[in-house]
Write a protein that holds these residues in place. Structure first.
Motif, PDB file in Angstrom:
ATOM      1  N   GLY A  47      11.522  -8.229   0.071  1.00 52.60           N
ATOM      2  CA  GLY A  47      12.948  -8.009   0.237  1.00 52.60           C
ATOM      3  C   GLY A  47      13.272  -7.331   1.551  1.00 52.60           C
ATOM      4  N   THR A  48      14.511  -7.484   1.980  1.00 53.24           N
ATOM      5  CA  THR A  48      14.949  -6.932   3.264  1.00 53.24           C
ATOM      6  C   THR A  48      14.806  -5.421   3.310  1.00 53.24           C
ATOM      7  OG1 THR A  48      16.544  -8.735   3.535  1.00 53.24           O
ATOM      8  CG2 THR A  48      16.890  -6.773   4.871  1.00 53.24           C
ATOM      9  N   ALA A  49      15.141  -4.745   2.234  1.00 51.82           N
ATOM     10  CA  ALA A  49      15.074  -3.284   2.218  1.00 51.82           C
ATOM     11  C   ALA A  49      13.633  -2.795   2.367  1.00 51.82           C
ATOM     12  CB  ALA A  49      15.688  -2.741   0.932  1.00 51.82           C
ATOM     13  N   VAL A  50      12.704  -3.483   1.720  1.00 53.65           N
ATOM     14  CA  VAL A  50      11.295  -3.100   1.812  1.00 53.65           C
ATOM     15  C   VAL A  50      10.785  -3.307   3.244  1.00 53.65           C
ATOM     16  CG1 VAL A  50       8.961  -3.569   0.962  1.00 53.65           C
ATOM     17  CG2 VAL A  50      10.914  -3.666  -0.604  1.00 53.65           C
ATOM     18  N   HIS A  51      11.130  -4.458   3.808  1.00 53.28           N
ATOM     19  CA  HIS A  51      10.719  -4.755   5.178  1.00 53.28           C
ATOM     20  C   HIS A  51      11.286  -3.730   6.152  1.00 53.28           C
ATOM     21  CE1 HIS A  51      11.110  -6.763   9.128  1.00 53.28           C
ATOM     22  NE2 HIS A  51       9.927  -7.244   8.833  1.00 53.28           N
ATOM     23  N   SER A  52      12.562  -3.410   6.020  1.00 52.50           N
ATOM     24  CA  SER A  52      13.205  -2.448   6.918  1.00 52.50           C
ATOM     25  C   SER A  52      12.567  -1.078   6.799  1.00 52.50           C
ATOM     26  CB  SER A  52      14.699  -2.374   6.600  1.00 52.50           C
ATOM     27  OG  SER A  52      15.350  -1.464   7.457  1.00 52.50           O
ATOM     28  N   ALA A  53      12.260  -0.667   5.575  1.00 53.03           N
ATOM     29  CA  ALA A  53      11.640   0.645   5.369  1.00 53.03           C
ATOM     30  C   ALA A  53      10.270   0.720   6.026  1.00 53.03           C
ATOM     31  CB  ALA A  53      11.526   0.935   3.872  1.00 53.03           C
ATOM     32  N   LEU A  54       9.494  -0.365   5.927  1.00 53.01           N
ATOM     33  CA  LEU A  54       8.161  -0.359   6.524  1.00 53.01           C
ATOM     34  C   LEU A  54       8.240  -0.384   8.040  1.00 53.01           C
ATOM     35  CD1 LEU A  54       5.131  -0.388   6.083  1.00 53.01           C
ATOM     36  CD2 LEU A  54       5.217  -2.891   6.009  1.00 53.01           C
ATOM     37  N   LEU A  55       9.158  -1.174   8.589  1.00 54.35           N
ATOM     38  CA  LEU A  55       9.314  -1.216  10.035  1.00 54.35           C
ATOM     39  C   LEU A  55       9.680   0.159  10.587  1.00 54.35           C
ATOM     40  CD1 LEU A  55       9.475  -2.832  12.671  1.00 54.35           C
ATOM     41  CD2 LEU A  55      11.837  -3.417  12.090  1.00 54.35           C
ATOM     42  N   ASP A  56      10.644   0.810   9.966  1.00 52.72           N
ATOM     43  CA  ASP A  56      11.032   2.152  10.410  1.00 52.72           C
ATOM     44  C   ASP A  56       9.872   3.133  10.273  1.00 52.72           C
ATOM     45  OD1 ASP A  56      13.605   1.393  11.086  1.00 52.72           O
ATOM     46  OD2 ASP A  56      14.477   1.991   9.172  1.00 52.72           O
ATOM     47  N   ALA A  57       9.107   2.988   9.200  1.00 52.43           N
ATOM     48  CA  ALA A  57       7.974   3.890   8.982  1.00 52.43           C
ATOM     49  C   ALA A  57       6.913   3.719  10.053  1.00 52.43           C
ATOM     50  CB  ALA A  57       7.380   3.645   7.602  1.00 52.43           C
ATOM     51  N   PHE A  58       6.656   2.470  10.452  1.00 50.55           N
ATOM     52  CA  PHE A  58       5.680   2.231  11.508  1.00 50.55           C
ATOM     53  C   PHE A  58       6.150   2.827  12.838  1.00 50.55           C
ATOM     54  CE2 PHE A  58       3.622  -1.801   9.501  1.00 50.55           C
ATOM     55  CZ  PHE A  58       2.747  -0.997   8.791  1.00 50.55           C
ATOM     56  N   GLY A  69      -4.055   2.207  14.465  1.00 47.93           N
ATOM     57  CA  GLY A  69      -5.217   1.337  14.546  1.00 47.93           C
ATOM     58  C   GLY A  69      -6.200   1.590  13.417  1.00 47.93           C
ATOM     59  N   ASP A  70      -5.956   2.628  12.620  1.00 45.01           N
ATOM     60  CA  ASP A  70      -6.815   2.988  11.501  1.00 45.01           C
ATOM     61  C   ASP A  70      -6.237   2.415  10.210  1.00 45.01           C
ATOM     62  OD1 ASP A  70      -8.579   4.279   9.729  1.00 45.01           O
ATOM     63  OD2 ASP A  70      -7.209   5.969   9.543  1.00 45.01           O
ATOM     64  N   PRO A  71      -6.941   1.508   9.534  1.00 45.25           N
ATOM     65  CA  PRO A  71      -6.394   0.878   8.328  1.00 45.25           C
ATOM     66  C   PRO A  71      -5.983   1.868   7.250  1.00 45.25           C
ATOM     67  CG  PRO A  71      -8.339  -0.309   9.079  1.00 45.25           C
ATOM     68  CD  PRO A  71      -8.252   0.940   9.900  1.00 45.25           C
ATOM     69  N   GLU A  72      -6.732   2.941   7.083  1.00 44.04           N
ATOM     70  CA  GLU A  72      -6.377   3.922   6.049  1.00 44.04           C
ATOM     71  C   GLU A  72      -5.053   4.605   6.375  1.00 44.04           C
ATOM     72  OE1 GLU A  72      -7.719   4.468   3.054  1.00 44.04           O
ATOM     73  OE2 GLU A  72      -8.998   2.757   3.541  1.00 44.04           O
ATOM     74  N   THR A  73      -4.797   4.841   7.645  1.00 47.31           N
ATOM     75  CA  THR A  73      -3.513   5.409   8.053  1.00 47.31           C
ATOM     76  C   THR A  73      -2.387   4.431   7.766  1.00 47.31           C
ATOM     77  OG1 THR A  73      -4.536   6.748   9.789  1.00 47.31           O
ATOM     78  CG2 THR A  73      -2.181   6.307   9.999  1.00 47.31           C
ATOM     79  N   VAL A  74      -2.615   3.164   8.064  1.00 49.40           N
ATOM     80  CA  VAL A  74      -1.595   2.139   7.823  1.00 49.40           C
ATOM     81  C   VAL A  74      -1.277   2.061   6.330  1.00 49.40           C
ATOM     82  CG1 VAL A  74      -1.066  -0.319   7.967  1.00 49.40           C
ATOM     83  CG2 VAL A  74      -2.225   0.824   9.861  1.00 49.40           C
ATOM     84  N   VAL A  75      -2.296   2.091   5.494  1.00 44.09           N
ATOM     85  CA  VAL A  75      -2.080   2.052   4.048  1.00 44.09           C
ATOM     86  C   VAL A  75      -1.256   3.252   3.609  1.00 44.09           C
ATOM     87  CG1 VAL A  75      -3.196   2.205   1.789  1.00 44.09           C
ATOM     88  CG2 VAL A  75      -4.160   0.709   3.551  1.00 44.09           C
ATOM     89  N   ALA A  76      -1.628   4.426   4.100  1.00 43.91           N
ATOM     90  CA  ALA A  76      -0.913   5.639   3.713  1.00 43.91           C
ATOM     91  C   ALA A  76       0.554   5.588   4.140  1.00 43.91           C
ATOM     92  CB  ALA A  76      -1.593   6.856   4.328  1.00 43.91           C
ATOM     93  N   ALA A 102       2.366   2.872   4.682  1.00 38.26           N
ATOM     94  CA  ALA A 102       3.058   1.840   3.917  1.00 38.26           C
ATOM     95  C   ALA A 102       3.417   2.326   2.511  1.00 38.26           C
ATOM     96  CB  ALA A 102       2.192   0.580   3.832  1.00 38.26           C
ATOM     97  N   VAL A 103       2.468   2.964   1.856  1.00 35.00           N
ATOM     98  CA  VAL A 103       2.711   3.429   0.491  1.00 35.00           C
ATOM     99  C   VAL A 103       3.721   4.572   0.478  1.00 35.00           C
ATOM    100  CG1 VAL A 103       1.643   4.496  -1.526  1.00 35.00           C
ATOM    101  CG2 VAL A 103       0.452   2.665  -0.302  1.00 35.00           C
ATOM    102  N   ALA A 104       3.689   5.414   1.521  1.00 34.00           N
ATOM    103  CA  ALA A 104       4.577   6.580   1.578  1.00 34.00           C
ATOM    104  C   ALA A 104       6.034   6.219   1.829  1.00 34.00           C
ATOM    105  CB  ALA A 104       4.098   7.554   2.662  1.00 34.00           C
ATOM    106  N   THR A 105       6.323   4.972   2.171  1.00 35.77           N
ATOM    107  CA  THR A 105       7.721   4.590   2.390  1.00 35.77           C
ATOM    108  C   THR A 105       8.536   4.724   1.115  1.00 35.77           C
ATOM    109  OG1 THR A 105       7.351   2.246   1.868  1.00 35.77           O
ATOM    110  CG2 THR A 105       7.074   2.922   4.171  1.00 35.77           C
ATOM    111  N   GLY A 106       7.864   4.628  -0.036  1.00 36.20           N
ATOM    112  CA  GLY A 106       8.583   4.692  -1.301  1.00 36.20           C
ATOM    113  C   GLY A 106       9.381   3.431  -1.580  1.00 36.20           C
ATOM    114  N   ALA A 107       9.102   2.370  -0.825  1.00 37.03           N
ATOM    115  CA  ALA A 107       9.869   1.131  -0.964  1.00 37.03           C
ATOM    116  C   ALA A 107       9.286   0.201  -2.022  1.00 37.03           C
ATOM    117  CB  ALA A 107       9.936   0.404   0.377  1.00 37.03           C
ATOM    118  N   GLY A 108       8.188   0.632  -2.636  1.00 40.27           N
ATOM    119  CA  GLY A 108       7.626  -0.174  -3.712  1.00 40.27           C
ATOM    120  C   GLY A 108       6.461  -1.050  -3.312  1.00 40.27           C
ATOM    121  N   LEU A 109       5.918  -0.875  -2.126  1.00 41.93           N
ATOM    122  CA  LEU A 109       4.760  -1.665  -1.731  1.00 41.93           C
ATOM    123  C   LEU A 109       3.539  -1.244  -2.546  1.00 41.93           C
ATOM    124  CD1 LEU A 109       5.233  -1.703   2.135  1.00 41.93           C
ATOM    125  CD2 LEU A 109       5.180  -3.722   0.659  1.00 41.93           C
ATOM    126  N   ASP A 110       2.833  -2.222  -3.083  1.00 41.29           N
ATOM    127  CA  ASP A 110       1.663  -1.962  -3.902  1.00 41.29           C
ATOM    128  C   ASP A 110       0.455  -1.698  -3.010  1.00 41.29           C
ATOM    129  OD1 ASP A 110       0.262  -2.186  -6.637  1.00 41.29           O
ATOM    130  OD2 ASP A 110      -0.865  -3.575  -5.357  1.00 41.29           O
TER     131      ASP A 110
END
Length: 247
Positions: free
Chosen positions: A112-123, A135-142, A144-152
């Motif tokens: 969804g648009t809201a999830v995408h927007s939240a992740l883009l802003d978070a990055f 560049g660290d995958p574990e950081t990227v995972v953290a 993404a999950v911390a956005t609270g947008a519902g990404l699994d």
């Protein structure tokens, strides 16, 4: 009306340009009729590995600048970001390849648009305000999950681990940018009628939206950073240019 925005997480003017565009959009009378679509663009598709080199040193070595010149260029960008109310800290590290980030953004877009927007802003915040190593995958995972947008988390890990996941979507965006003549980012295309390049002032975006809403015809460049500006390679003139060796 549809506005398509090509950008890269590694580009500070994409971060700034997004904020300025949103202010320009807020001042547009028909803003509720505008669909915003973010598209992928790699400033350096040849980048390999996780990055982690100090940006100032990278800029100095790559473009033949003195450490003082590179630091001054980065400070000017930081000042522009602060002027838009954005967090921006000096001392950031290179992000390395952003291909995986773009693939994950396409995954988020499916949610969804809201999830995408939240992740883009978070990055953007992670890279420029929090100085996190994307560049660290574990950081990227953290992040993404911390956005609270519902990404699994499991799905985020699956996408990052599979280099083919959403790769076709990223490449399609990049081919589309090339077909439109984009040589740098951020690059905004309004209703496939007008193009705006660079992190222009908010009023430029409002004016372009008004023109695109009223006009018809082919793509017209209505604003953009001066071609060949000496600061272009270090992202200090309102846009970040594609390296000459891009292929």
């Amino acid at each position: 009306m549809r506005v398509e925005i090509w950008a890269d997480i590694a580009c500070p003017w994409c971060y700034i340009g997004k904020a300025r565009f949103e202010k320009g959009l807020a001042a547009f009378a028909h803003r509720d009729e505008v669909e915003v679509v973010h598209r992928s663009f790699e400033l350096d598709p040849n980048a390999d590995g996780p990055g982690g080199e100090p940006v100032v040193r990278h800029l100095a070595e790559k473009y033949g600048l003195s450490p003082q010149e590179a630091q001054a260029a980065e400070a000017r960008v930081a000042e522009a970001a602060h002027g838009e109310g954005l967090g921006y800290e000096l001392g950031r590290l290179t992000a390395g390849s952003t291909f995986g980030l773009h693939r994950l953004l396409h995954h988020a877009k499916e949610q969804g648009t809201a999830v995408h927007s939240a992740l883009l802003d978070a990055f953007y915040r992670a890279n420029f305000a929090d100085l996190l190593p994307l560049g660290d995958p574990e950081t990227v995972v953290a992040v993404a999950v911390a956005t609270g947008a519902g990404l699994d988390e499991a799905e985020v890990r699956r996408v990052l681990a599979d280099p083919d996941a959403y790769a076709a979507q990223v490449r399609a965006d990049e081919r589309e940018a090339a077909s439109l003549g984009a040589t740098g980012v951020p690059f905004f295309v309004l209703d496939r009628r007008f193009g705006v390049s660079g992190g222009q002032p908010a009023e430029v975006f409002t004016r372009a939206l008004e023109q695109a809403y009223a006009a018809a015809g082919g793509l017209v460049q209505v604003a953009g950073a001066a071609a060949g500006h000496e600061d272009a390679p270090v992202c200090a003139d309102g846009s970040c240019e594609v390296p000459a060796h891009r292929h």
